[in-house]
Design a protein around this motif. Sequence first.
Motif: not given
Length: 412
Positions: A122-125, A143-158
């Motif tokens: 969910a967006w926000g998680q 390949l694993l392609a992973l955003v660290q920080g997504d500004t659309s939700t403001t979340m930061l993926q560890p």
Amino acid sequence: MTVLTDVPGPIDPPHRLLMGPGPVDAYPGVLRAMSARLVGQYDPFMTEAMTQTQALFRNVWSSTADACVLVDGTSRAGIEAAVLSLVRPGERVLVPIFGRFGHLLAEIAERAMAEVHTIETAWGQVFAPSAIEEAITRVRPTLLALVQGDTSTTMLQPLEEIGEICRRHGVLFYSDATASLGGNPFEADAWGLDAATAGLQKCLGGPSGSSPLVMSDRAVEVVRSRARIEAGIREEGDPVAVDFIRSNYLDVGMILDYWGPRRLNHHTEATSMLYAARECARVIALEGRDAVIARHALAGEAMLAGVRALGLTVFGDVAHKMSNVVAVEIPDGVPGDVARAALLTDFGIEIGTSFGPLHGRVWRIGTMGYNARQDAVVTTLAALEQVLRRFGFAAPAGGGVEAATDTYRGAA
């Protein structure tokens, strides 16, 4: 012969305080650097500036990798360069999606003719490392392609545990750090990144138009092996073979040769953007990488305290929010776009809306780069309070400014 009679005047942008999710105001030194004289692309000054820029960005990325370069183009050019150069047609790519820019990574991988698999939350998680490992075990991607920080939700993926998971399963690990690099911790080597890209226009405090890229030795070997395959295909003259990178401009192997000691001609480096990128990274080196990250964290804490004190509800899992941007729910009865326009017209301050399911539901307010400072935070909160009250929202008088100021005082 056509004669243009209505010649526009010189460029003269209005004064703005860019407090959205990016782009943001550039550091003054970056703007000055961009006005410096041009030199030829093989002038000793130019090649030395390139070498200096590489060293400065190794500090930004926290990496000792030789493959630390700039891709000329916006942050999306860096993403495409990384994905196109690491993935061969038909190989599997796994993209965990928790916002708009995960969907972008999936689209770019599809255009690279990869077999793309996605998982979503969910967006926000954000994702637990165990969820990513489960998907890796099931999909078995290259390949694993992973955003660290997504500004659309403001979340930061560890990311701290993801590199080790990828190594254990023989998977390359790429991260898009466009929105997060420079304002949040990023440890390319320690976290086991094989490739990462960013842009200048957010926490790095520059203009859009240059994309820093770093690659591990393992990823470089993949790039080089693909170049050898391509050379073999060309030698054999197979007119239908597609087992090689489909872009010349975004071919990381060629870009590495251009930035390497041989300086093999690939393109004419965007000189003014090189100067800008060098200055962005130099600012971080002078202030100290950890100090810059701490400055972003403090500005983010102050803005978070301020919007809450105004009575606004913060969107998403705040424990996993990027330090440099916050999303707030638009109060009932307040016309979101009209209020944003009033903030821009009357106060010269820009904040952002969002995408997809969050469009018209939240405002995104950034505190990044040059604007991660106290006066920018309190000015924005004071103006936002006035706009909210104008549209009937009972924001406490002075509440946002007081809460933000208290945050700064507490940190002094």
